[in-house]
Scaffold this motif. Structure first.
Motif, PDB file in Angstrom:
ATOM      1  N   THR A   1     -41.259  57.900  73.450  1.00 49.99           N
ATOM      2  CA  THR A   1     -41.008  59.281  72.930  1.00 49.99           C
ATOM      3  C   THR A   1     -39.987  58.554  71.372  1.00 49.99           C
ATOM      4  O   THR A   1     -39.404  57.501  71.576  1.00 49.99           O
ATOM      5  N   LEU A   2     -40.390  59.352  70.384  1.00 48.21           N
ATOM      6  CA  LEU A   2     -39.681  59.206  68.994  1.00 48.21           C
ATOM      7  C   LEU A   2     -38.922  60.272  68.726  1.00 48.21           C
ATOM      8  O   LEU A   2     -39.476  61.435  68.677  1.00 48.21           O
ATOM      9  N   MET A   3     -37.642  59.944  68.445  1.00 49.60           N
ATOM     10  CA  MET A   3     -36.814  61.153  68.104  1.00 49.60           C
ATOM     11  C   MET A   3     -35.624  60.847  67.274  1.00 49.60           C
ATOM     12  O   MET A   3     -35.551  59.848  66.908  1.00 49.60           O
ATOM     13  N   SER A   4     -34.918  62.044  66.616  1.00 49.09           N
ATOM     14  CA  SER A   4     -33.714  61.938  66.187  1.00 49.09           C
ATOM     15  C   SER A   4     -32.896  62.847  66.840  1.00 49.09           C
ATOM     16  O   SER A   4     -33.385  63.834  67.123  1.00 49.09           O
ATOM     17  N   TYR A   5     -31.360  62.665  66.679  1.00 52.37           N
ATOM     18  CA  TYR A   5     -30.644  63.533  67.274  1.00 52.37           C
ATOM     19  C   TYR A   5     -29.853  64.273  66.185  1.00 52.37           C
ATOM     20  O   TYR A   5     -29.259  63.616  65.283  1.00 52.37           O
ATOM     21  N   ALA A   6     -29.708  65.522  66.418  1.00 52.99           N
ATOM     22  CA  ALA A   6     -28.935  66.258  65.592  1.00 52.99           C
ATOM     23  C   ALA A   6     -29.304  65.993  64.076  1.00 52.99           C
ATOM     24  O   ALA A   6     -28.353  66.368  63.138  1.00 52.99           O
ATOM     25  N   GLY A   7     -30.379  65.668  64.063  1.00 53.41           N
ATOM     26  CA  GLY A   7     -31.000  65.657  62.364  1.00 53.41           C
ATOM     27  C   GLY A   7     -30.471  64.337  61.717  1.00 53.41           C
ATOM     28  O   GLY A   7     -30.809  64.203  60.687  1.00 53.41           O
ATOM     29  N   ARG A   8     -29.851  63.515  62.447  1.00 48.51           N
ATOM     30  CA  ARG A   8     -29.520  62.170  61.974  1.00 48.51           C
ATOM     31  C   ARG A   8     -30.782  61.132  61.966  1.00 48.51           C
ATOM     32  O   ARG A   8     -31.507  61.185  62.790  1.00 48.51           O
ATOM     33  N   PRO A   9     -30.767  60.405  61.015  1.00 48.74           N
ATOM     34  CA  PRO A   9     -32.095  59.313  60.889  1.00 48.74           C
ATOM     35  C   PRO A   9     -31.636  58.488  62.232  1.00 48.74           C
ATOM     36  O   PRO A   9     -30.352  58.010  62.460  1.00 48.74           O
ATOM     37  N   TYR A  10     -32.448  58.030  62.806  1.00 47.34           N
ATOM     38  CA  TYR A  10     -32.286  57.237  64.098  1.00 47.34           C
ATOM     39  C   TYR A  10     -31.731  55.734  63.950  1.00 47.34           C
ATOM     40  O   TYR A  10     -32.359  55.164  63.066  1.00 47.34           O
ATOM     41  N   ASP A  11     -30.804  55.566  64.654  1.00 48.13           N
ATOM     42  CA  ASP A  11     -30.075  54.047  64.624  1.00 48.13           C
ATOM     43  C   ASP A  11     -29.876  53.915  66.026  1.00 48.13           C
ATOM     44  O   ASP A  11     -28.986  54.551  66.427  1.00 48.13           O
ATOM     45  N   LYS A  12     -30.600  52.869  66.740  1.00 49.46           N
ATOM     46  CA  LYS A  12     -30.273  52.632  68.105  1.00 49.46           C
ATOM     47  C   LYS A  12     -28.829  52.146  68.429  1.00 49.46           C
ATOM     48  O   LYS A  12     -28.353  52.835  69.491  1.00 49.46           O
ATOM     49  N   ALA A  13     -28.306  51.437  67.743  1.00 48.36           N
ATOM     50  CA  ALA A  13     -26.917  50.940  68.095  1.00 48.36           C
ATOM     51  C   ALA A  13     -25.973  52.247  68.129  1.00 48.36           C
ATOM     52  O   ALA A  13     -25.109  52.509  68.842  1.00 48.36           O
ATOM     53  N   LEU A  14     -25.952  53.018  67.048  1.00 49.12           N
ATOM     54  CA  LEU A  14     -25.051  54.023  66.792  1.00 49.12           C
ATOM     55  C   LEU A  14     -25.348  55.250  67.720  1.00 49.12           C
ATOM     56  O   LEU A  14     -24.442  55.790  68.264  1.00 49.12           O
TER      57      LEU A  14
END
Length: 395
Positions: free
Chosen positions: A158-171
């Motif tokens: 799956t490809l996603m972003s959370y709460a509209g944030r740009p996706y950053d795996k570590a964060l």
């Protein structure tokens, strides 16, 4: 002027640069937030016979020359290691004060155990891997996970972003920890306080099944599917499907969120020997003693069932971009694609369950190695493979 660290590095500022801190967290973390046990049952533990071998002479062929096991363990900040060959324990070590009866976090190795439970339920006819997740969990409709197929979750597709944030795996990993542990939340935190709330903020940024993205949410959504199918908690399900059958010696534990839901993607802790029993059961085609714990068809196809496409030829999470992409990924298990049909569960800081039917080998490794460019990671998979070849007289 010193270089400013990237945002992806900031997540390790909370003690993860200190192996001793990592080690304390690995063995006591379940005591700092709510947890639920995975009951071992009332039966006798499955025996683990011991056989003496000449492993003192083993040397790993590193680029800098042969390296013995003590130096390897020191470099990997090893807490404990168990090696089983042809069903017998040939090496068992506990270091840095860690004791054999104490559960140790498996970190993301726990993802593979969730994948194994899903495969068993599919074999029983209870789970359709090609059904959309929202079919089982309607609350996830409209999210990146709910609109994907179960099979996409099993292959990190799956490809996603959370709460509209740009996706950053570590964060995003750090934000997930904040969902579970209030003490990790920054002042004024107003984000999700449960795994369900966290998943509800995920929106698709691409079609599922087109790219491999190693993301905790896939496993938590899958665990929600399994709970909905069976009507029991993740702890109860793992106990019924695996822990009781393998003849575990100790209870295992899952961390819980604020709603009492297990952290399936990495909140599992268990003893070294019990994870060894799990691996030995899989090496033997799903059997523990005279019990068929997991259907043989499930155990035998973990390594051979990896599909073509986005789940093939991937790297370990966090591996440098220059690392050759030689691994495959199937049902939340890593597949080294070696000649021995090996597969493994892998977690941060050196947690590994390595199963190699062709080498008659099971290795469990618990570690506390920091994740940093200045602390090169020990190539544990290569070490385990050479160890198995040594035990089989192949080198």
């Amino acid at each position: 002027m010193a270089a400013i660290p990237s945002l992806a590095d900031l997540g390790w500022a909370r003690g993860y640069t200190d192996p001793d801190w990592v080690r304390v967290h690995a063995v006591t973390g379940r005591e700092t937030v709510p947890s639920r046990r995975v009951w071992r049952g009332r039966g006798q533990p499955q025996p683990l016979p011991v056989r003496e071998t000449g492993l003192d002479g083993f040397r790993f062929s590193s680029p800098r020359g042969p390296v013995g096991l003590p130096d390897l363990f020191a470099a990997a900040q090893t807490d404990a290691v168990l090696v089983m060959h042809r069903g017998a324990v040939v090496l068992e070590r506990y270091l840095h004060g860690y004791e054999s009866h104490v559960p140790h976090f498996n970190a993301s190795a726990a993802k593979s155990y969730t994948g194994l439970m899903a495969a068993v339920l599919e074999h029983q006819g209870l789970l359709d891997r090609h059904a959309q997740v929202r079919h089982y969990v309607p609350e996830l409709a409209g999210t990146a996970f709910g609109d994907a197929e179960v099979d996409h979750l099993l292959h990190m597709g799956t490809l996603m972003s959370y709460a509209g944030r740009p996706y950053d795996k570590a964060l995003e990993a750090q934000r997930y920890f904040a969902v579970l542990a209030p003490q990790l939340r920054p002042y004024g935190y107003r984000g999700p306080v449960s795994i369900g709330e966290h998943l509800a903020t995920a929106r698709a940024t691409g079609a599922p099944g087109t790219e491999f993205r190693y993301e905790n949410g896939n496993v938590e959504a899958l665990a929600a599917v399994l709970r909905r199918i069976t009507g029991i908690t993740t702890s109860e399900l793992l106990g019924e499907l695996l822990w009781l059958g393998i003849g575990a010696e100790e209870d295992a534990y899952y961390l819980l969120d604020g709603e009492g839901v297990e952290a399936a993607c990495g909140g599992f802790s268990a003893t070294l020997r019990d994870v060894g029993r799990l691996g030995e059961m899989l090496r033997r085609g799903g059997a523990a003693g005279d019990r068929q714990v997991v259907p043989e068809a499930v155990a035998r196809t973990i390594a051979s069932g990896a599909p073509d496409g986005y789940a093939r030829r991937v790297r370990f999470p966090g591996a440098p971009a220059t690392t050759p992409a030689t691994l495959s990924y199937h049902d939340l298990w890593w597949i080294p694609n070696d000649p021995y049909g090996s597969f493994l569960a892998s977690g941060i800081h050196g947690q590994r369950l390595f199963v190699s039917p062709g080498l008659d080998l099971v290795v469990v490794h618990y570690g506390s190695q920091v994740m940093s460019p200045v602390a090169p990671q020990v190539p544990l998979v290569q070490v385990f493979t050479e160890l198995g070849e040594h035990l089989n007289g192949l080198r």
